[in-house]
Every structure is written in structure tokens, then in C-alpha cells.
Design a protein around this motif. Structure first.
Motif, short mmCIF file in Angstrom:
data_model
loop_
_atom_site.label_atom_id
_atom_site.label_comp_id
_atom_site.label_asym_id
_atom_site.label_seq_id
_atom_site.Cartn_x
_atom_site.Cartn_y
_atom_site.Cartn_z
N LEU A 115 7.40 -15.88 -2.56
CA LEU A 115 6.02 -15.51 -2.82
C LEU A 115 5.48 -14.57 -1.74
CD1 LEU A 115 4.33 -18.83 -3.98
CD2 LEU A 115 5.17 -16.93 -5.35
N THR A 116 5.97 -14.77 -0.51
CA THR A 116 5.44 -13.95 0.57
C THR A 116 5.75 -12.48 0.37
OG1 THR A 116 7.49 -14.38 1.76
CG2 THR A 116 5.58 -15.69 2.36
N LEU A 117 6.91 -12.21 -0.21
CA LEU A 117 7.30 -10.81 -0.34
C LEU A 117 6.53 -10.10 -1.43
CD1 LEU A 117 11.12 -11.33 -0.03
CD2 LEU A 117 9.58 -10.35 1.67
N GLU A 118 6.19 -10.86 -2.46
CA GLU A 118 5.60 -10.18 -3.62
C GLU A 118 4.11 -9.95 -3.45
OE1 GLU A 118 6.66 -13.10 -6.41
OE2 GLU A 118 8.78 -12.81 -6.02
N ASP A 119 3.50 -10.81 -2.65
CA ASP A 119 2.04 -10.78 -2.63
C ASP A 119 1.52 -10.06 -1.39
OD1 ASP A 119 -0.68 -11.41 -2.62
OD2 ASP A 119 -0.29 -13.32 -3.65
N ASP A 120 0.65 -9.10 -1.61
CA ASP A 120 0.10 -8.35 -0.48
C ASP A 120 -0.76 -9.21 0.44
OD1 ASP A 120 -0.52 -4.80 -1.16
OD2 ASP A 120 1.29 -5.96 -0.75
N ARG A 121 -1.21 -10.34 -0.11
CA ARG A 121 -2.00 -11.25 0.72
C ARG A 121 -1.15 -11.73 1.87
NH1 ARG A 121 -3.86 -16.40 -2.21
NH2 ARG A 121 -2.11 -15.78 -3.53
N TYR A 122 0.14 -11.85 1.59
CA TYR A 122 1.03 -12.36 2.61
C TYR A 122 1.78 -11.22 3.28
CZ TYR A 122 -0.16 -16.60 0.08
OH TYR A 122 -0.86 -17.60 -0.53
N LEU A 123 2.95 -10.90 2.79
CA LEU A 123 3.73 -9.92 3.54
C LEU A 123 4.02 -8.62 2.81
CD1 LEU A 123 6.29 -12.34 5.17
CD2 LEU A 123 4.50 -11.07 6.33
N GLY A 124 3.51 -8.51 1.64
CA GLY A 124 3.81 -7.31 0.86
C GLY A 124 3.59 -6.04 1.67
N ALA A 125 2.41 -5.94 2.29
CA ALA A 125 2.11 -4.72 3.03
C ALA A 125 2.90 -4.67 4.34
CB ALA A 125 0.62 -4.67 3.33
N PHE A 126 3.13 -5.83 4.91
CA PHE A 126 3.82 -5.91 6.20
C PHE A 126 5.13 -5.14 6.20
CE2 PHE A 126 4.81 -7.75 10.21
CZ PHE A 126 6.16 -8.03 10.19
N TYR A 127 5.94 -5.38 5.18
CA TYR A 127 7.23 -4.71 5.16
C TYR A 127 7.12 -3.23 4.93
CZ TYR A 127 9.87 -8.93 5.75
OH TYR A 127 10.43 -10.05 6.29
N ARG A 128 6.05 -2.83 4.26
CA ARG A 128 5.87 -1.39 4.08
C ARG A 128 5.56 -0.76 5.43
NH1 ARG A 128 3.24 -2.72 -0.78
NH2 ARG A 128 1.17 -2.63 0.18
N GLU A 129 4.75 -1.50 6.24
CA GLU A 129 4.31 -0.89 7.50
C GLU A 129 5.31 -1.04 8.63
OE1 GLU A 129 0.79 -3.10 8.15
OE2 GLU A 129 -0.07 -2.43 6.25
N ASN A 130 6.19 -2.01 8.56
CA ASN A 130 7.08 -2.26 9.69
C ASN A 130 8.53 -2.02 9.32
OD1 ASN A 130 5.35 -3.55 11.92
ND2 ASN A 130 4.64 -4.48 10.03
N LYS A 131 8.97 -0.79 9.54
CA LYS A 131 10.31 -0.39 9.13
C LYS A 131 11.40 -1.24 9.76
CE LYS A 131 11.65 3.72 9.46
NZ LYS A 131 11.80 5.07 10.01
N LEU A 132 11.18 -1.66 11.02
CA LEU A 132 12.25 -2.36 11.73
C LEU A 132 12.66 -3.64 11.00
CD1 LEU A 132 11.20 -2.20 15.48
CD2 LEU A 132 13.03 -0.96 14.36
N PHE A 133 11.67 -4.27 10.33
CA PHE A 133 11.95 -5.55 9.70
C PHE A 133 12.61 -5.40 8.33
CE2 PHE A 133 9.52 -8.50 12.40
CZ PHE A 133 8.85 -7.59 13.20
N ARG A 134 12.66 -4.17 7.82
CA ARG A 134 13.10 -4.00 6.43
C ARG A 134 14.57 -4.30 6.15
NH1 ARG A 134 9.44 0.22 3.97
NH2 ARG A 134 10.65 1.78 5.04
N PRO A 135 15.49 -3.82 7.00
CA PRO A 135 16.90 -4.03 6.63
C PRO A 135 17.23 -5.49 6.37
CG PRO A 135 16.76 -2.54 8.49
CD PRO A 135 15.37 -3.04 8.25
N ALA A 136 16.73 -6.40 7.21
CA ALA A 136 17.03 -7.82 7.01
C ALA A 136 16.52 -8.26 5.65
CB ALA A 136 16.41 -8.65 8.11
N MET A 137 15.33 -7.80 5.30
CA MET A 137 14.73 -8.20 4.05
C MET A 137 15.52 -7.65 2.88
SD MET A 137 12.27 -7.15 1.56
CE MET A 137 11.47 -5.73 2.27
N GLU A 138 16.02 -6.41 3.05
CA GLU A 138 16.79 -5.82 1.96
C GLU A 138 18.13 -6.52 1.79
OE1 GLU A 138 17.06 -1.75 3.08
OE2 GLU A 138 14.95 -1.35 2.64
N GLN A 139 18.60 -7.18 2.85
CA GLN A 139 19.90 -7.83 2.74
C GLN A 139 19.81 -9.24 2.19
OE1 GLN A 139 22.45 -5.63 6.31
NE2 GLN A 139 21.21 -7.38 6.81
N ILE A 140 18.60 -9.69 1.88
CA ILE A 140 18.45 -11.06 1.39
C ILE A 140 19.37 -11.37 0.21
CG2 ILE A 140 16.87 -12.72 0.34
CD1 ILE A 140 14.67 -11.73 2.01
#
Lengths: 275, 419, 285
Positions: free
Chosen positions: B341-366
Motif C-alpha cells: 500500500l505504501t508504494l501505491e499511495d501518494d499519502r505514503y511513499l508514492g511521491a517519495f520514490y519519485r523524488e529520491n532516486k537513490l532509493f529506487r533500485p531496491a524498490m525496483e528489485q522487489i
């Protein structure tokens, strides 16, 4: 006093050695006032470009109640020392100056005890304290160290050197053996007591192993545990704050040693190094 | 002595004594690695108590590492004083479960009509399952990512925007970085510490640690390839035999180009990297299509056996593993959320991953994450150490991959529980 | 009778806090006790047999003995030298005494990061100095060839201060008249004075120092736990760290107890040996 010129070689050699000894501390102090990005660099820069001392030291003091840890450390060391003196001094006197059955055996036990490191009885003691519900407090921190064979050994050496007339005079005055110990013997061996106190406090202030096992609430932690808090696995260290915490926990010991230096050396000297 | 007057007095007074309000339950929550998690836990605790005022949370002294956390729980299981809830490394859940220390969360989960709707997919739940039993809720998950200093990459003639996607490319680049001289080292693949990164290579080749019946070592062919790859890192990639701490320090000083390790390092890299380091992250090089990556991190487990406390504990655990708790966790560390739910909802982390490139690869490897393997029996920790010791032989170039494969298979086999 | 009463509490305390737990541990070493594991079973000398076969144990034993063999003479020798230098003049005594004793009062966990930095292969000052001198840089903590040497060096750093202070104490106990007398007797050179007067008079001190430092060295643990964890590949494993690892990380309490017993035996043997060898040479005034 020798002339400065002829004293230079001596001072030079000593300073060289001192430089080697101080190297890690220089790093420690330097890192404690630097922000994270400046600590590990390829070039040697002791003074930070961006002074971060306030942040590091406040973090060290704030992230954990470091001052409270210092207080715990002081309290525990004091309790341990008091207990050690309470148990060891009479025993040392008995071994040094009195004749009684079993004296030889007890002394042999003392020597044996000197060889057993703290890690050996650790686990059984932990289980016993846990069953008694005494973990996580000053009792658990101090109890295992209450009897110091090193103290018995050191004081015995010192007491042996005291003249028998002193004791006989006290006995003639009607003093019981117990009173003799505390009012005649110990005051005459004050330097030894200072020396031993230094050994004891230094050892227990920095002890990490035992508090790591018995302390469960942060409030009761000792200085060593407090510093460990900043050192996480694999470089997760907040090195600046870690160094600041290290400086804060080392300072009291250094100050105490500076004050007690002379007495300490005197005490060790009389503790039987003359055989 | 109870006089009549006293008894009468008490009886008369009784109706005027207000019934005491039920005291709030105090939940004792234990966690490891305060350097990573202290702020996170404090925030989670406060947020939880705001939503559930009848429960307060107390955190006893956190353990420095996962190993210490495990030891603490084991000691207290024997000597008494267990906390209600603890956070344990994913690969140690098995050890605790086999000793019946962890409460079964199955019945609690069953109260939740549809875990997936709460953000817990079967694969996320699977990370904290042992032998089919749900023993924990995944709290923070990590997978390996590739960190690099874009400045060094450019100096070596590489393109940070198009970082090599396979090992041949990465090793070639590493070799060029090493050739820059000036005390610069090429790369560090975090092989010391435990078998986690080794399993990344193993799974990348489609291999497994043990056979399905868990009686035999199964690395065989894939294992040899994994060891050979490690060997190539030294020979072609010029990887020096540094301790991980030394490698990090060199990286911060701008003297090491590439580090491969858990995404959890992001926080400290950001804090400690010096001004000459342009920190970037990317996905791990692909070994074979369909290859998987191991999942690190920890799960929250229930230790209390008292039903009343269990109810409160469950509420806390749900919260920590729920969208609010997970958002706090991700923002405070480099870990990957264990709640979809955190990934899909902008209330939580939706925007976060857009703004923070460093965190993206781990998320993409889920999608390619696989549980962290836990060896059966009581020698699990020893087995991981045996693997690490053998990897050291390759890194120091004291043995060939074939020799190491033979030795490590042998030694691990001996440490497995006898049938 | 009074003697028994005075010594009584200490003996009781000793029994309860030290001897009984140790005896318990000796017993445990004959079982296969595991923390949180299946109920224990008697294995007799099984653990000891396994120790003999265990390469990690043999390595740890060897490393510990090498550590003692390196650190003991170096700390005692250097410490004596420094003590003589400090005592040989008046300037700076307090300062140097405090500086050399600093490592003894410091927390090793805190110093560990400092040492990692100093000994860093590429960015550390030690290797930078080596490079200036034209010597190839050394991978101090990451190479199995050098790691034990590095630990020994840190060990000397840790122990020198202890030795210095103890020898300073011993030196103050030597009557200055003796040295003056030696000078008038023709022992004009400092070296002669040392050999003829100071060294023999330091006999008891030396015995004390050597015993204490030897035991400290045998108990090496903090540096290994903080810096290398026995690695790489057990190149820096030592007895107490192995005991800790087996007992607290692998939870094999019985096996760990066996290691502890062997450790105790080694300590006893070494101290007995030392006392016998040195007591013959010690000069009692």
C-alpha cells in the motif's frame, strides 16, 4: 636540573613515543568536531572545514542519556570499590599478619583466583542473577566483582611490610582485630589503597562485556555500553558522534588519573615490589 | 485487626470509591541496530500510542547487532524477562521458531479478512514464514544494490547514466577505475560478514543452498560459477581484500569506485560520503534472466504468551508493518517497504520514490526478491561463518574456486543436522 | 581464630562468585549443552577430542601464544626504556606519565575506529608514512598475513603505559644512595649503573610486571572483537574470542566451556613457568 641541551635526547625520544601513543587520540578529537563527510579523507586535515563540534557533542549527549551513563559508571565503580575493600582488606590482613589454620590453602585459592578471567563465571552468574530477578541494576553490575583477589594479593604484600610493633601496640591498647584492620592497618597503607582503587576503577569503567549481558534498560547502561550504541554493524557508525561520545567517556578517567598519579605510583611501589 | 467500626466504615465508603480506570498496557518492544532504527522506532512508538491510547510502548536497551538481538532473546527465554515483541533478522527466525520461542501469528492474521488488502502479499508474508507457519511480519526488507561514485566512473571513461548492466561490463569498468592509480581502489563486493551477498551470486545463477529435503549441500554447479565470478572480481575487477569498514572509509574519501551491498547503507553513505563523492545507485548486474536476489532485513515477532498482552502486541505489529509504520521506516532508512500500500499511495511513499532516486533500485528489485536462506539445525551461524572464511581464501587468492567449492561443500555438509 | 573470621567473608565470596561458577563450567565442558537447545547430554571428553581436531581452535591457540610472545617482551622492554627515560630527568615527568598511561584508561571499542583509520591501506596515515619512506603499503587489517602483526602492535600500544607506571613505581623504591655509590665505585656510564644496580633491584618489579602483562596478553579479546572478529579466515582468532564466539554466537555452551578450561590450563602453565624461571633471578634485598 640537567641543562636543556643535554636533556634534549631524552625529551626527544620520549616525545617520539608520545606521538605514537597519541596518534589515535588526535584522530578521535579531530573526528569529534567534523561532519560525517569530512572524517575519512585521503588527505590529512585535522581541523574541519565546517566545525561540527556542537552538533556531534550534542548528539552524543542527547541521543542517549550519556551523562546518566557517566553517573551509572561512577556509582557502579564506587560500589564495586567499596565492596572490594570491605572483603579484601580484612582477608589480606589475616593472610599477612595472623597465624590460623587453613591460611596456606586460602592463599593458594587467592592465587588461583587471579588466573580466572571474568568471562569464565559469566554465564552461570548471569543465570543465577536472572533467577533471583536481580538483573538490570546496580546489584547485577557490581556483585560479580565484589571479591577481588587482586586486592587481596596487593594488600597482603603491603601489609606484610608494616612493622609488627604497630599491631602489638594496638593490641595492648585493647583493640580487637577488626578495629585494628580499619583503624590502624588500612590508614597506614593508604598509597596501596589509592593504587588499587585506580586499577579497579579503570577496569570497571571501561568494562563492556558484562554490562552488555546484564543491562536491559537504557537508563541503567554504563559508559562503555553508551559508546557502543553509536557503533552499529558495518560502518553504520555515526563516527563523529561516536568519537564525541568516546571523548566524553574517556575524559573523567584521564582527569582522575592526572589527579591521582603521584599517589598511584607511590601506592604501587609500596605494594610489595620490594618482595 | 479488623474492628467492627473499621469494617462498617469501609462498607459505607465503598460506593464512594470510584473504580480505577484500567491502567494502559505497557508493551515491551525490543529491537536491534539503534544506529539504523532508533529514530524510526521512537516515531513508530509515538504514532502507535496516538492511535491506540490504551497501550504505551517501552523500548528497553536495543541490541547492537542482529546476533546480539538473537542472543538476548535466547538468554531471556532461558532465564526469564522476555520482551513482548522483538525485531529479529529474517534468517534467524528459523532458529527461534525451531525452539518454540515465537508465537504463531496464523490465528491473528486470520482475523484480517484479506491480508493482501492490508498491503501484505503472499511473497511479503512468505519472508517471515518458517515451515509454513507465520512466525513474524516482515518489517524492513533489503536487497543488494550497486553504489558507485559517479566522479570516479567518469574519470575512468564510464557513463554514470548508462552504468553497465551485466558483470562483464562492471568488471571491465572496475578494472579501468583501478588503473586510475593514486591509491584508488576499484570495487568492494560485501563478501565478509555473512553469506548474504554470496547467496546473491548463487541465486543469480539459479542455484540453491541445500537440496529440497535440506539434507545435502546443493550449490554444485551454480556454486562454482558464483565462486568463479568472485574470483573474476579480484582478477579482472582488481578488487582488493579490504575489510568492509576499510572499503567504506575509502569510498567516503573518494578513493573507491563501486560498492555492492545492502540498500540499507544508503543512510550512512549519504551522511558520511565526502565532498568528492557523487553518490549514485543502480540495480545489481543481471547474471541470468530469472535470477533472484536474497532479502535481508528483519521481521517483528511476538514473544509473549499471555493472551491479553498478545492482543496488544498484535496491534503494534500490524501498525509497524502497516502503511504508516512502513512509511516512517523507509523515510528513516534505506530499507524497502514490506507493505504494497505504501508504494501505491501518494499519502505514503508514492511521491517519495519519485523524488529520491537513490532509493529506487531496491524498490525496483522487489519482484525478484527471495527469502534469506536459514540453514536448519543449530549450526546456522557457524555455517555462514564457514562460507565467509572460504570466500576470504578466494579474495586473498590463496585458493582456486574449485578447491574452495570442494572444501566449503564438505565443511557445510558436516555442520548440517544429522538425519 | 580471628584470622578465619576476617578472611571468612572474602573466602565465601570467592567461592560463590568465582570458584563455584568455574567448577560448574568445568562440569558443563563435559556435556553438549546448547543455549535454548535440546536437553543436555553427557559427552565426557568428547568436546576436548573435538577441540584437538578443530583447526579454528588450534589456530586460536597458536595465535594467542604468538601474541603473548610478541607483545610481552616488547611492552616490557619498551616500557622499561620509557620509565628509565622519564625517571632520568625532571622535565615533563607528569606530562609523559599521563600520556603513556592514556591507552590503559581508554575504552577500546571507542579507539577501534581510530585504529581502523590509522591502519587503512589506502587512506591511512601509517601507510602514507610508509609511502614517503618508499616502502610498499601494507594491508594491515585485511590481509591474513599482516592482521596478527597489527593486533600485536596495538597490543604493545595498549600495554606499554601499564608497564611504564609499574616500573616507575619500582624505580622510586630503589634508594638513590645505591646508585650514587655505584658511580663512585667506577660505574660511571649509565649503562653500567643500570646493569649493576638498577636492573637487579628491579627484580621483584619485573616479576610482577611480567606476570601481569602476560595474563593481560593471554586475555586479549577487545581488539579482536572490535576490529577483526577473528578474521580474515581465522587469521586473528584468539582463545577468549573463540570461547565467546562458540558460547555466545553459536550457543554451544559445552564446547565453549571446554575452550575455557584449556585456556585456564594454558594460563596456569605459563604463570608457573614464569614464576619458576624468574624467581631464581630475582634479587631480594
Amino acid at each position: 636540573m640537567k641543562g636543556l641541551a643535554s636533556d634534549l635526547p631524552r625529551l626527544g625520544l620520549l616525545s617520539l613515543g608520545a606521538a605514537v601513543i597519541l596518534a589515535p587520540y588526535v584522530f578521535m578529537l579531530s573526528a569529534s568536531v567534523k561532519p560525517g563527510g569530512e572524517i575519512f579523507q585521503a588527505t590529512l586535515e585535522l581541523w574541519p572545514r565546517r566545525f561540527y563540534g556542537v552538533e556531534n557533542y550534542s548528539k552524543a549527549l542527547g541521543a542517549v542519556p550519556l551523562l546518566r551513563f557517566l553517573l551509572n559508571g561512577a556509582a557502579v565503580c564506587a560500589i564495586i570499590l567499596a565492596l572490594q575493600l570491605l572483603f579484601a582488606v580484612p582477608c589480606a590482613y589475616a593472610l599477612a599478619k595472623l597465624e590460623w589454620p587453613g591460611r596456606g590453602t586460602v592463599f593458594a585459592l587467592v592465587l588461583l583466583g587471579l588466573l580466572i578471567p571474568a568471562h569464565v563465571p559469566a554465564l552461570p552468574l548471569y543465570v543465577a542473577l536472572a533467577k533471583l530477578g536481580l538483573l538490570d541494576g546496580y546489584t547485577a553490575l557490581a556483585a560479580p566483582f565484589a571479591v577481588s583477589v587482586f586486592a587481596v594479593f596487593m594488600f597482603r604484600q603491603a601489609f606484610k611490610a608494616l612493622p609488627d610493633e604497630l599491631i602489638q601496640a594496638a593490641r595492648l591498647d585493647g583493640m580487637g582485630e577488626g578495629a585494628i584492620v580499619w583503624r590502624v592497618i588500612l590508614p597506614n597503607a593508604w598509597p596501596t589503597a589509592t593504587a588499587f582503587a585506580t586499577f579497579s576503577v579503570v577496569a570497571h569503567w571501561n568494562d563492556l562485556f558484562w554490562p552488555l549481558i546484564v543491562i536491559q534498560t537504557e537508563r541503567m547502561a554504563t559508559p562503555a555500553l553508551g559508546v557502543l550504541f553509536f557503533r552499529a554493524e558495518e560502518g553504520g557508525n555515526d563516527v563523529g558522534a561516536l568519537m564525541a561520545a568516546s571523548v566524553i567517556t574517556t575524559l573523567p578517567m584521564v582527569a582522575a588519573f592526572l589527579l591521582a598519579q603521584r599517589r598511584f605510583i607511590q601506592g604501587v611501589a609500596t605494594a610489595g615490589l620490594k618482595g | 485487626m479488623i474492628t467492627r467500626r473499621l469494617a462498617l466504615g469501609t462498607a459505607l465508603a465503598a460506593p464512594f470509591v470510584r473504580p480505577a480506570r484500567a491502567a494502559p498496557t505497557e508493551l515491551v518492544v525490543h529491537y536491534p541496530m539503534p544506529a539504523f532504527f532508533k529514530d524510526v522506532m521512537d516515531q513508530v512508538g509515538q504514532a502507535f500510542t496516538r492511535d491506540n491510547p490504551e497501550t504505551t510502548v517501552r523500548f528497553p536497551a536495543p541490541s547492537p547487532t542482529y546476533e546480539d538481538a538473537l542472543q538476548l532473546v535466547l538468554r531471556q527465554a532461558t532465564a526469564g524477562g522476555l520482551p513482548d515483541v522483538s525485531f529479529q533478522g529474517l534468517n534467524r527466525l528459523r532458529f527461534l521458531a525451531e525452539r518454540n520461542i515465537l508465537a504463531d501469528l496464523g490465528p491473528f492474521l486470520a482475523q484480517d479478512r484479506d491480508p493482501a488488502a492490508s498491503g501484505w502479499t503472499p511473497s511479503i508474508l512468505g519472508l517471515a514464514k518458517v515451515g509454513g507457519k507465520q512466525v513474524g511480519l516482515t518489517f524492513s526488507a533489503s536487497n543488494p544494490v550497486c553504489y558507485f561514485n559517479a566522479n570516479l566512473v567518469k574519470r575512468a571513461g564510464g557513463d554514470p547514466e548508462n552504468f553497465p548492466k551485466d558483470w562483464d561490463g562492471v568488471l571491465a569498468l572496475a578494472g579501468k577505475i583501478a588503473a586510475l592509480g593514486d591509491g584508488i581502489s576499484s570495487m568492494h563486493f560485501r563478501w565478509p560478514g555473512d553469506d548474504w551477498m554470496f547467496s546473491a551470486l548463487l541465486y543469480g545463477y539459479g542455484g540453491q543452498m541445500l537440496t529440497a529435503d535440506e539434507k545435502q549441500v546443493a550449490f554444485g554447479d551454480a556454486g562454482l560459477k558464483a565462486l568463479t565470478l568472485l574470483d573474476r572480481m579480484v582478477k579482472e575487477g582488481k578488487m582488493p581484500p579490504l575489510t568492509t569498514d576499510a572499503a567504506f572509509q575509502a569510498f567516503y574519501a573518494g578513493k573507491l569506485g563501486i560498492i555492492m551491498g545492502t540498500t540499507a547503507y544508503i543512510g550512512q553513505f549519504q551522511r558520511s560520503a565526502g565532498p568528492t563523492v557523487d553518490l549514485q545507485t543502480t540495480r545489481m548486474p543481471v547474471i541470468t534472466p530469472g535470477g533472484k536476489l536474497p532479502t535481508g532485513g528483519n521481521a517483528v515477532v511476538m514473544l509473549t504468551k499471555d493472551p491479553a498482552r498478545q492482543a496488544a502486541a498484535w496491534q503494534f505489529m500490524r501498525f509497524a508493518a502497516g502503511p504508516v509504520g512502513q512509511t516512517i521506516m523507509v523515510r528513516g532508512t534505506g530499507y524497502v517497504p514490506s507493505n504494497t500500500l505504501t508504494l501505491e499511495d501518494d499519502r505514503y511513499l508514492g511521491a517519495f520514490y519519485r523524488e529520491n532516486k537513490l532509493f529506487r533500485p531496491a524498490m525496483e528489485q522487489i519482484p525478484i526478491m527471495q527469502p534469506w536462506y536459514a540453514f536448519p539445525g543449530s549450526n546456522g551461524v557457524r555455517i555462514t561463518q564457514t562460507i565467509v572464511d572460504n570466500l576470504a581464501r578466494i579474495v586473498e587468492q590463496r585458493a582456486t574456486p574449485q578447491e574452495v567449492l570442494r572444501d566449503v561443500t564438505d565443511e557445510v555438509q558436516k555442520l548440517l543436522p544429522r538425519a | 581464630m580471628a584470622g578465619l573470621l576476617l578472611a571468612g567473608p572474602a573466602v565465601l565470596g570467592l567461592a560463590v562468585l568465582l570458584l563455584l561458577p568455574t567448577a560448574a563450567l568445568l562440569l558443563v565442558s563435559l556435556t553438549d549443552l546448547e543455549m535454548g537447545g535440546p536437553p543436555l547430554q553427557w559427552v565426557g571428553l568428547g568436546n576436548y577430542a573435538e577441540l584437538l581436531r578443530d583447526a579454528a581452535f588450534r589456530g586460536a591457540l597458536r595465535n594467542t601464544l604468538v601474541y603473548v610472545a610478541a607483545v610481552l617482551p616488547l611492552s616490557v622492554g619498551l616500557g622499561l626504556g620509557v620509565a628509565l627515560l622519564i625517571e632520568g630527568g625532571v622535565r615533563g615527568r607528569t606530562f609523559f606519565r599521563a600520556v603513556y598511561f592514556l591507552p590503559v584508561v581508554s575504552l577500546l571499542v571507542a579507539m577501534a575506529t581510530a585504529w581502523e583509520y590509522l591502519l587503512h591501506p589506502t587512506i591511512g596515515p601509517v601507510n602514507a608514512v610508509l609511502r614517503l619512506l618508499g616502502v610498499a603499503p601494507v594491508n594491515w587489517l585485511g590481509s591474513s598475513d599482516w592482521v596478527l602483526t597489527s593486533l600485536c602492535a596495538i597490543g604493545v600500544w595498549e600495554n606499554v603505559g601499564y608497564v611504564v607506571v609499574l616500573f616507575l613505581a619500582g624505580l622510586t623504591a630503589i634508594p638513590p644512595e645505591l646508585r650514587a655509590a655505584a658511580e663512585t665505585d667506577g660505574a660511571a656510564r649509565a649503562w653500567d649503573r643500570f646493569w649493576l644496580v638498577t636492573w637487579p633491584m628491579l627484580g621483584p618489579t619485573t616479576l610482577f610486571v611480567v606476570t601481569i602483562v602476560a595474563i593481560r596478553c593471554l586475555r586479549v579479546f577487545d581488539t579482536v572483537a572490535a576490529l577483526t572478529k577473528g578474521g580474515p579466515n581465522k587469521a586473528s582468532e584468539v582463545l577468549l574470542h573463540l570461547m565467546y564466539r562458540e558460547g555466545f554466537t553459536y550457543f554451544r555452551i559445552g564446547y565453549s566451556a571446554a575452550i575455557t578450561t584449556v585456556f585456564l590450563a594454558v594460563v596456569l602453565a605459563l604463570v608457573l613457568l614464569q614464576t619458576r624461571v624468574l624467581e631464581r633471578r630475582v634479587h631480594y634485598s
